[in-house]
Design a protein around this motif. Structure first.
Motif, PDB file in Angstrom:
ATOM      1  N   GLU A  15       0.840  -1.204   0.000  1.00  0.00           N
ATOM      2  CA  GLU A  15       0.000   0.000   0.000  1.00  0.00           C
ATOM      3  C   GLU A  15       0.875   1.254   0.000  1.00  0.00           C
ATOM      4  O   GLU A  15       0.583   2.228  -0.710  1.00  0.00           O
ATOM      5  N   ALA A  16       1.937   1.246   0.790  1.00  0.00           N
ATOM      6  CA  ALA A  16       2.876   2.376   0.756  1.00  0.00           C
ATOM      7  C   ALA A  16       3.489   2.506  -0.630  1.00  0.00           C
ATOM      8  O   ALA A  16       3.682   3.617  -1.145  1.00  0.00           O
ATOM      9  N   GLY A  17       3.786   1.369  -1.243  1.00  0.00           N
ATOM     10  CA  GLY A  17       4.349   1.388  -2.588  1.00  0.00           C
ATOM     11  C   GLY A  17       3.415   1.966  -3.621  1.00  0.00           C
ATOM     12  O   GLY A  17       3.863   2.644  -4.563  1.00  0.00           O
ATOM     13  N   ARG A  18       2.134   1.727  -3.462  1.00  0.00           N
ATOM     14  CA  ARG A  18       1.164   2.307  -4.396  1.00  0.00           C
ATOM     15  C   ARG A  18       1.120   3.826  -4.271  1.00  0.00           C
ATOM     16  O   ARG A  18       0.969   4.536  -5.270  1.00  0.00           O
ATOM     17  N   VAL A  19       1.263   4.323  -3.061  1.00  0.00           N
ATOM     18  CA  VAL A  19       1.321   5.777  -2.868  1.00  0.00           C
ATOM     19  C   VAL A  19       2.546   6.339  -3.590  1.00  0.00           C
ATOM     20  O   VAL A  19       2.472   7.354  -4.286  1.00  0.00           O
ATOM     21  N   VAL A  20       3.677   5.668  -3.408  1.00  0.00           N
ATOM     22  CA  VAL A  20       4.909   6.111  -4.061  1.00  0.00           C
ATOM     23  C   VAL A  20       4.739   6.119  -5.580  1.00  0.00           C
ATOM     24  O   VAL A  20       5.082   7.098  -6.254  1.00  0.00           O
ATOM     25  N   ALA A  21       4.231   5.035  -6.121  1.00  0.00           N
ATOM     26  CA  ALA A  21       4.069   4.939  -7.569  1.00  0.00           C
ATOM     27  C   ALA A  21       3.114   6.009  -8.100  1.00  0.00           C
ATOM     28  O   ALA A  21       3.357   6.598  -9.165  1.00  0.00           O
ATOM     29  N   THR A  22       2.043   6.268  -7.367  1.00  0.00           N
ATOM     30  CA  THR A  22       1.078   7.275  -7.789  1.00  0.00           C
ATOM     31  C   THR A  22       1.701   8.663  -7.809  1.00  0.00           C
ATOM     32  O   THR A  22       1.497   9.446  -8.747  1.00  0.00           O
ATOM     33  N   ALA A  23       2.463   8.979  -6.782  1.00  0.00           N
ATOM     34  CA  ALA A  23       3.097  10.298  -6.708  1.00  0.00           C
ATOM     35  C   ALA A  23       4.132  10.478  -7.816  1.00  0.00           C
ATOM     36  O   ALA A  23       4.206  11.542  -8.445  1.00  0.00           O
ATOM     37  N   LEU A  24       4.940   9.447  -8.060  1.00  0.00           N
ATOM     38  CA  LEU A  24       5.949   9.553  -9.117  1.00  0.00           C
ATOM     39  C   LEU A  24       5.288   9.713 -10.484  1.00  0.00           C
ATOM     40  O   LEU A  24       5.751  10.504 -11.319  1.00  0.00           O
ATOM     41  N   ALA A  25       4.206   8.985 -10.711  1.00  0.00           N
ATOM     42  CA  ALA A  25       3.491   9.117 -11.985  1.00  0.00           C
ATOM     43  C   ALA A  25       2.914  10.523 -12.137  1.00  0.00           C
ATOM     44  O   ALA A  25       2.928  11.104 -13.234  1.00  0.00           O
ATOM     45  N   ALA A  26       2.395  11.087 -11.047  1.00  0.00           N
ATOM     46  CA  ALA A  26       1.837  12.438 -11.103  1.00  0.00           C
ATOM     47  C   ALA A  26       2.916  13.468 -11.387  1.00  0.00           C
ATOM     48  O   ALA A  26       2.718  14.407 -12.177  1.00  0.00           O
ATOM     49  N   CYS A  27       4.079  13.309 -10.754  1.00  0.00           N
ATOM     50  CA  CYS A  27       5.193  14.235 -11.021  1.00  0.00           C
ATOM     51  C   CYS A  27       5.650  14.126 -12.472  1.00  0.00           C
ATOM     52  O   CYS A  27       5.909  15.141 -13.135  1.00  0.00           O
ATOM     53  N   ARG A  28       5.743  12.905 -12.964  1.00  0.00           N
ATOM     54  CA  ARG A  28       6.171  12.711 -14.357  1.00  0.00           C
ATOM     55  C   ARG A  28       5.180  13.346 -15.318  1.00  0.00           C
ATOM     56  O   ARG A  28       5.574  13.981 -16.314  1.00  0.00           O
TER      57      ARG A  28
END
Length: 255
Positions: A15-28
């Motif tokens: 679940e923490a990893g999904r937050v990380v992935a979502t944030a990185l995708a949003a920044c990209r």
């Protein structure tokens, strides 16, 4: 001390990893010419709020740094390898950007990084990023029971060296869990068949950092955080948090 995680704990880390992935995708997605690094930091902070998560990076104060880290992302541009502090710098056409981000959910962390080019990319930058991704993929593939930590490090390093890239000594991956940085250290070079045996429940961040100039020396900025290539060549940094499981490696920071 190396702490092995249970399946229940791995589910929380996912679940923490999904937050990380979502944030990185949003920044990209939002990174474009004229967008500032501080704006990208705000985008990532908003993702934390949306998920009810907390930052792994903000206020983090390791021994090597003179001050706590002031932001939720590390934003490293062009010749900055890692640990760049977001500023008002506005992205320019052709900038090579690395974004590193960590999130904590219910006491467990996830950590990942991406590298990309804003606007028109040079073939050299695309090759650097592609090779860094290949090295990460090779490191992940080696993270399975029966192997040793040196197999992971060797898989990463041999790809970077074959491409003629430099590797900053002393900086690499690490264990992840209740703390963002746990044992063991995961160097980006190593000897196969050596080091810690990989057992199910071990969670590590694998994060190749390659420097295009082919030389290993780097400098540290006056802020005490940002690492910069000594020859001012460009750098790339890509990372995932990976669990060793009986069925092989499990990437916890993918979308």
């Amino acid at each position: 001390m190396v702490e092995l995680k249970t399946e229940t704990e791995l589910a929380v880390m996912r679940e923490a990893g999904r937050v990380v992935a979502t944030a990185l995708a949003a920044c990209r997605e939002k990174a474009a010419v004229g967008v500032s690094l501080l704006e990208l930091d705000t985008i990532a902070a908003d993702v934390l709020t949306d998920f009810g998560a907390t930052s792994s990076f903000q206020h983090y104060h390791p021994r090597f740094a003179p001050t706590p880290f002031p932001a939720v992302i590390c934003a490293s541009v062009n010749d900055v390898i890692v640990h760049g502090i977001p500023s008002g710098y506005q992205l320019r056409d052709g900038d090579l950007v690395s974004i590193d981000f960590g999130a904590c959910v219910d006491g467990f962390h996830g950590d990942a990084a991406i590298s990309f080019v804003v606007g028109e990319a040079s073939p050299a930058d695309l090759a650097l990023i592609s090779t860094t991704q290949q090295a990460l993929d090779a490191g992940i593939a080696a993270a399975r029971p029966g192997n040793r930590l040196g197999d992971v490090s060797h898989a990463v390093g041999v790809i970077g060296r074959a491409a003629g890239y430099g590797i900053p000594e002393g900086f690499g991956g690490h264990g992840v869990g209740r703390r963002m940085h746990e044992d063991p250290s995961v160097p980006n070079e190593g000897r196969p068949g050596r080091g810690l045996p990989l057992r199910p429940g071990l969670v590590i961040a694998i994060e190749p950092m390659f420097m295009a100039g082919g030389k290993d020396p780097f400098t540290t900025d006056d802020d005490g955080w940002a690492l910069r290539t000594a020859d001012r060549s460009r750098a790339a940094h890509i990372e995932h948090t990976v669990a060793v499981t009986p069925d092989g490696p499990r990437v916890l920071t993918a979308l």
